[in-house]
Motif scaffolding. Structure first.
Motif, PDB file in Angstrom:
ATOM      1  N   ASP A  84       0.806  -1.216   0.000  1.00 52.27           N
ATOM      2  CA  ASP A  84       0.000   0.000   0.000  1.00 52.27           C
ATOM      3  C   ASP A  84       0.840   1.267   0.000  1.00 52.27           C
ATOM      4  OD1 ASP A  84       1.057  -0.169   2.515  1.00 52.27           O
ATOM      5  OD2 ASP A  84      -0.865  -0.242   3.573  1.00 52.27           O
TER       6      ASP A  84
ATOM      7  N   PHE B 100       7.057  -8.243   1.209  1.00 57.60           N
ATOM      8  CA  PHE B 100       5.833  -8.182   1.997  1.00 57.60           C
ATOM      9  C   PHE B 100       4.824  -9.158   1.414  1.00 57.60           C
ATOM     10  CE2 PHE B 100       7.835  -4.120   2.841  1.00 57.60           C
ATOM     11  CZ  PHE B 100       7.630  -3.951   4.210  1.00 57.60           C
TER      12      PHE B 100
ATOM     13  N   HIS C 150       0.620 -11.075   2.283  1.00 60.85           N
ATOM     14  CA  HIS C 150      -0.652 -10.930   3.000  1.00 60.85           C
ATOM     15  C   HIS C 150      -1.267 -12.289   3.302  1.00 60.85           C
ATOM     16  CE1 HIS C 150      -1.222  -6.518   2.212  1.00 60.85           C
ATOM     17  NE2 HIS C 150      -1.844  -6.647   3.368  1.00 60.85           N
TER      18      HIS C 150
ATOM     19  N   LYS D  93      -4.856 -12.369   5.271  1.00 58.04           N
ATOM     20  CA  LYS D  93      -5.200 -10.947   5.360  1.00 58.04           C
ATOM     21  C   LYS D  93      -4.391 -10.231   6.435  1.00 58.04           C
ATOM     22  CE  LYS D  93      -9.902 -11.447   3.616  1.00 58.04           C
ATOM     23  NZ  LYS D  93     -11.342 -11.213   3.861  1.00 58.04           N
ATOM     24  N   GLN D  94      -3.238 -10.756   6.752  1.00 55.91           N
ATOM     25  CA  GLN D  94      -2.358 -10.155   7.748  1.00 55.91           C
ATOM     26  C   GLN D  94      -1.074  -9.731   7.055  1.00 55.91           C
ATOM     27  OE1 GLN D  94      -0.970 -12.969  10.638  1.00 55.91           O
ATOM     28  NE2 GLN D  94      -0.071 -11.440  11.973  1.00 55.91           N
ATOM     29  N   LEU D  95      -0.741  -8.450   7.147  1.00 54.85           N
ATOM     30  CA  LEU D  95       0.476  -7.971   6.493  1.00 54.85           C
ATOM     31  C   LEU D  95       1.682  -8.555   7.212  1.00 54.85           C
ATOM     32  CD1 LEU D  95       1.751  -6.205   4.320  1.00 54.85           C
ATOM     33  CD2 LEU D  95       1.777  -4.325   5.967  1.00 54.85           C
ATOM     34  N   CYS D  96       2.531  -9.210   6.447  1.00 58.78           N
ATOM     35  CA  CYS D  96       3.711  -9.874   7.008  1.00 58.78           C
ATOM     36  C   CYS D  96       4.958  -9.469   6.229  1.00 58.78           C
ATOM     37  CB  CYS D  96       3.559 -11.392   6.965  1.00 58.78           C
ATOM     38  SG  CYS D  96       2.253 -12.022   8.023  1.00 58.78           S
TER      39      CYS D  96
ATOM     40  N   ASP E 292       5.361 -10.765  11.684  1.00 62.41           N
ATOM     41  CA  ASP E 292       4.194  -9.892  11.762  1.00 62.41           C
ATOM     42  C   ASP E 292       4.650  -8.455  11.525  1.00 62.41           C
ATOM     43  OD1 ASP E 292       2.159  -8.118  12.771  1.00 62.41           O
ATOM     44  OD2 ASP E 292       1.265  -9.819  13.795  1.00 62.41           O
TER      45      ASP E 292
ATOM     46  N   GLN F  54      -1.703 -19.001  -0.891  1.00 56.29           N
ATOM     47  CA  GLN F  54      -0.601 -18.131  -0.483  1.00 56.29           C
ATOM     48  C   GLN F  54       0.665 -18.975  -0.390  1.00 56.29           C
ATOM     49  OE1 GLN F  54      -0.759 -14.816   0.246  1.00 56.29           O
ATOM     50  NE2 GLN F  54      -2.962 -14.457   0.264  1.00 56.29           N
TER      51      GLN F  54
END
Length: 920
Positions: free
Chosen positions: A418, A460, A462, A465-468, A482, A511
């Protein structure tokens, strides 16, 4: 349990089945966990024996084991819940909700709330996602299709779905063979032995007669008793040998469109209220239902992944994946004209354009600096020299390494998806994460002591749905962190050499991460602890990087061998083989060749002091440019997202920006942009580096700075990737520039006015019936839909659907949303009262935090609507005065603040239907 003991269980299972001990067979299947009888499971589901279904499943997996298991149990319990609602058994439905479904609320509270809201409906089919729910039998059949795919994809069921193939009555045969052997050992064997027990070894009693010949033809003690001598297996037998999947089916672990694959995209859909009506629909439309924030389960056929065929690398293989139309291009689409030259002051190791701000370039150097450049105006927006933020939290190996040699290099710097976060991987242990705002300000966010030795790549991802943050390093591992807390989530081990690069990606919600090591091995990992799914060799068997095309459908890699032979190839994912090898490299490249992709059309690589371009669909080189000279032998390069700009490193520690016509217009537009505040010089002076900053205030280090060489110019080390020596003799050792303090005082900069149509992306929302002007407009809190209030008091809702172009269903100008309403055609229409027409009345609207309710008024009473059914829940507050502003309480949807046209504010409680407070 040993393998022989395990095989004995299978023999017993076969024997019990032949003897018709059905319940005992399934009990042993469950207790041993060796064989999952799919036929028995299907019969239980079709009969609705839900307790027995879960009991049988628990012999193989538990709810919390993995995401496949969680979704299996969710689908079963959801079906049980819907059946209770269909029978109008509300008490049973509430019991299932509290006892069985509540466990999933911690993973997706919004979905649990939506399931709970079904209790408020007279018929749950009023919910759009369940409007096509048929009778119980058909619903169970549809669910079974989903469950079978989930079970086959679940790694816990690996090798448990196929009963071993062996001859009928095998246990009887082995017993007869044993008795035959025992009989042959008898001192006085009888021709017709009397076998009375199996509890003790057989022995013939002595006789006075002569010893008969060996009983070779005796049906009991023959050398190889025939299975036909025993009762044959009936048609009821569930243990018939199962035909193994074809190689094509096993290979297609990521192929999403090949109809020959029986489960090409298993478990791609998260738990939701509705299932597709057919298997074909499931495979083609794997998405979370619109308006339902489903749990994002790890998707992918792990069984196929583990069995994926590793084939030899050929120049051309049949490609069973996505078919790509030939590219239609013009030479003008390529960024070939030099429009900017930027002096960085030290050797550039990595670059990345901002994903939204097309002219903002992130740069990392061989002395640990990172800079942000606005390439249109040549302004340096930010500059950070390397220093450890908190030395006390660093490991002793890192502290020792920095004290021994404080020099450090950036190996990779990259933006988050983003553009609000960026990561920097350094040549010693550390990854630093900064947050970024559009004013050009960088703030320290996380510092992670990630790997022993160098951190060679950072990216990066996802998952769930967790940005890692994904990193790899000299310690031969890949790690996932995380991005919010810095907590380590996964460590992937299996490479036998330092890991050179990582490439996280997803397909059909699968993923995964590709990784490459300096021994040329390529591996793929899912976000679990089950090890690498694939293992094959990169061409050149050395340093290789991988990248996908912009649409995520085509996989490429580029690397160089120790002998300087470079390879740029496209991979056939479904086979793990090379589909296409691109030509045009010199025989011995001076360095590891770097590459990039753009626009689903072009590839670019730096070689022979040039930038070489290829059309993705043609192996021959398209063109090459020298960028007015001054490039190193193997320049680094990076496209911006639109492909209109290309950043290329120069041999004098600078960067050249190449542009096509669109990029030229963009840079000219920004060239004279007004800036606020004074900026330091954009061309810093080279000088000896001040190494004291490496450890912050604690260090007073006096050490000579050793040369820090380009990451791409490496040879294989004995242990660490950082010991790779240079292959580019034209490179000079760069020293860290001394930057004035003014450059650290970054001022905010003014965002340019929109003056050109090319800066905008317009989208017209579909509306077949235009009945008035839009008087209020609001995004849902999830950002997945847009709600409008029209001047005639009618609401309209547009939702972005999940698709290949928009896999997350996010609001975007590049995909047209759909005008949505319930299947019964209900409209959300406000009360308008008897005073003024709605066009002349004050309009107001508000959404609850979970997007379940909308409160609205158009001059009449305030209406509260259910967003799922568009039904009016209640109306209140008759005018005058009319409502002019509405707001939900952030924690309680029943508490509503209402601003009135007489300047009062009413606090209204929907639950008790009364005003609790009034402020004048």
């Amino acid at each position: 349990m040993s393998s022989l003991s395990r095989e004995l269980v299978f023999l017993i299972l076969q024997f019990l089945d032949e003897e018709k001990f059905k319940e005992t067979v399934h009990k042993l299947e469950q207790e041993s966990g060796f064989f999952f009888n799919m036929k028995h499971f299907e019969d239980q589901v079709q009969a609705g024996e839900w307790d027995e279904v879960e009991r049988y499943l628990c012999g193989f997996t538990k709810v919390e084991d993995n995401r496949y298991s969680m979704k299996i149990f969710f689908e079963i319990r959801k079906q049980k819940y819907l059946e209770a609602l269909d029978r109008q058994d509300r008490a049973k439905a509430v019991e299932i909700l509290v006892k069985d479904l509540k466990v999933f609320a911690s993973f997706n509270e919004e979905l649990f709330k939506e399931i709970t809201q079904l209790l408020t409906l007279e018929n749950f089919r009023q919910n759009e996602q369940l409007s096509k729910y048929g009778d119980t039998k058909s619903a169970r059949g549809i669910m079974l299709i989903e469950l079978k795919k989930l079970i086959e994809a679940n790694p816990l069921f690996r090798d448990k779905l196929t009963f071993p193939a062996f001859k009928a009555s095998r246990l009887r045969t082995l017993i007869n063979q044993s008795l035959n052997w025992q009989h042959q050992l008898c001192k006085n064997p009888r021709s017709n032995p009397d076998i009375k027990t199996l509890f003790t070894d057989h022995a013939c009693t002595p006789t006075n007669g002569a010893r008969p010949p060996p009983p070779t033809n005796n049906p009991l003690v023959g050398p190889i008793p025939k299975a036909g001598a025993f009762p044959p297996i009936g048609a009821h037998n569930p243990f018939q040998p199962v035909v193994s999947p074809s190689p094509g089916a096993i290979a297609g672990w990521m192929s999403s469109t090949n109809p020959s694959l029986p489960h090409a995209a298993v478990a791609a859909g998260p738990p939701s209220l509705v299932q597709p009506s057919t298997a074909a629909a499931f495979l083609k439309h794997q998405r979370t239902p619109t308006g339902v924030a489903g749990m994002d389960y790890q998707s992918g056929d792990s069984e196929h992944l583990m069995k994926r065929i590793r084939t030899g690398q050929s120049d051309e293989v049949s490609f069973s994946g996505v078919a790509h139309a030939p590219n239609v291009y013009s030479q003008d689409d390529l960024p070939k004209s030099v429009v900017r030259t930027i002096t960085q002051g030290s050797n550039v190791m990595s670059m990345d354009f901002h994903p939204q701000q097309q002219t903002v370039l992130l740069v990392g150097t061989n002395v640990g600096d990172i800079s942000l450049w606005e390439v249109g105006s040549r302004e340096r927006l930010a500059h950070k020299t390397f220093k450890v933020w908190d030395i006390s939290t660093c490991s002793m190996p890192l502290q020792t390494a920095l004290l021994k040699d404080a020099t450090i290099s950036v190996n990779r710097c990259v933006w988050g998806p983003d553009g609000l976060i960026l990561g920097v991987a350094f040549s010693k242990h550390i990854v630093q994460i900064y947050t970024y705002n559009p004013n050009g300000e960088l703030r320290q966010h996380l510092e992670i002591d990630a790997h022993i030795g160098g951190v060679n790549d950072v990216a990066f991802a996802h998952p769930n749905k967790q940005l890692c943050i994904v990193t790899c390093g000299d310690d031969k591992t890949i790690k996932v962190w995380d991005a919010q807390t810095g907590r380590r989530l996964y460590t992937f081990e299996g490479h036998e050499a330092p890991v050179y690069s990582v490439c996280p990606h997803y397909k059909e919600n699968i993923q995964f991460i590709f990784s490459t090591a300096i021994d040329g091995k390529i591996k793929a990992w899912l976000y679990d602890c089950l090890g690498s799914r694939v293992d094959y060799d990169a061409p050149g068997h050395w340093c290789t990087m991988m990248a996908y095309s912009a649409d995520g459908t085509r996989l490429f890699s580029c690397g160089t061998s120790k002998d300087g032979e470079s390879h740029l190839v496209e991979w056939n994912e479904s086979e793990g083989a090379i589909k296409r090898t691109y030509l045009g490299f010199r025989k011995r490249s001076l360095g590891v060749v770097q590459f990039d992709t753009t626009r689903n059309r072009f590839l670019a690589a730096g070689d022979e002091f040039q930038i070489k371009f290829w059309d993705m669909d043609n192996t021959n080189i398209l063109t090459a440019v020298e960028a007015e000279g001054g490039l190193p032998a193997s320049p680094r390069l990076r496209f911006n997202k639109e492909g209109s700009l290309l950043a290329v490193t120069t041999s004098d520690n600078g960067i050249k920006i190449l542009a096509n016509n669109d990029g030229l217009r963009l840079t000219r537009l920004l060239e004279s942009r007004p800036m606020e505040g004074h900026r330091g010089p954009s061309e810093p002076i080279n000088s000896k580096p001040l190494i004291v900053n490496a450890l912050g205030p604690a260090a007073n280090v006096s050490a000579a700075m050793s040369p820090s060489l380009e990451r791409s110019d490496r040879i294989q080390p004995a242990v660490s990737i950082n010991n790779l020596a240079t292959m580019d003799s034209s490179r000079l050792v760069d020293v860290k520039p001394k930057i004035s303090d003014d450059l650290e005082k970054i001022k905010s900069w003014k965002i340019p006015d929109i003056v050109d149509q090319s800066q905008l992306k317009a989208l017209r929302l579909p509306d077949p019936v235009t009945t008035g002007k839009v008087v209020r407009l609001i995004y849902t809190n999830s950002g997945l839909a847009l709600l409008a209030l029209i001047s005639n008091a009618v609401h309209k809702l547009w939702k972005w659907q999940r698709s290949e172009r928009n896999p997350l269903g996010k609001s975007t100008a590049y995909v047209v949303p759909q005008l949505w309403q319930p299947a019964n055609g209900t409209l959300m229409t406000n009360d308008t009262g008897d005073n003024n027409p709605p066009e002349e009345s004050a309009a107001c609207i508000a959404l609850s935090k979970n997007d379940s309710y909308v409160m609205s008024a158009s001059g009449g009473k305030v209406s509260l609507f259910n967003m799922m059914t568009f039904k009016v829940m209640t109306t209140f507050m008759s005018p005058p005065p009319a409502a002019t502003f509405l707001a939900f309480h952030p924690q309680d949807n029943n508490i509503i603040a209402i601003g009135m046209e007489d300047s009062t504010i009413q606090i209204y409680n929907v639950r008790v239907d009364e005003v609790k407070h009034c402020f004048c």
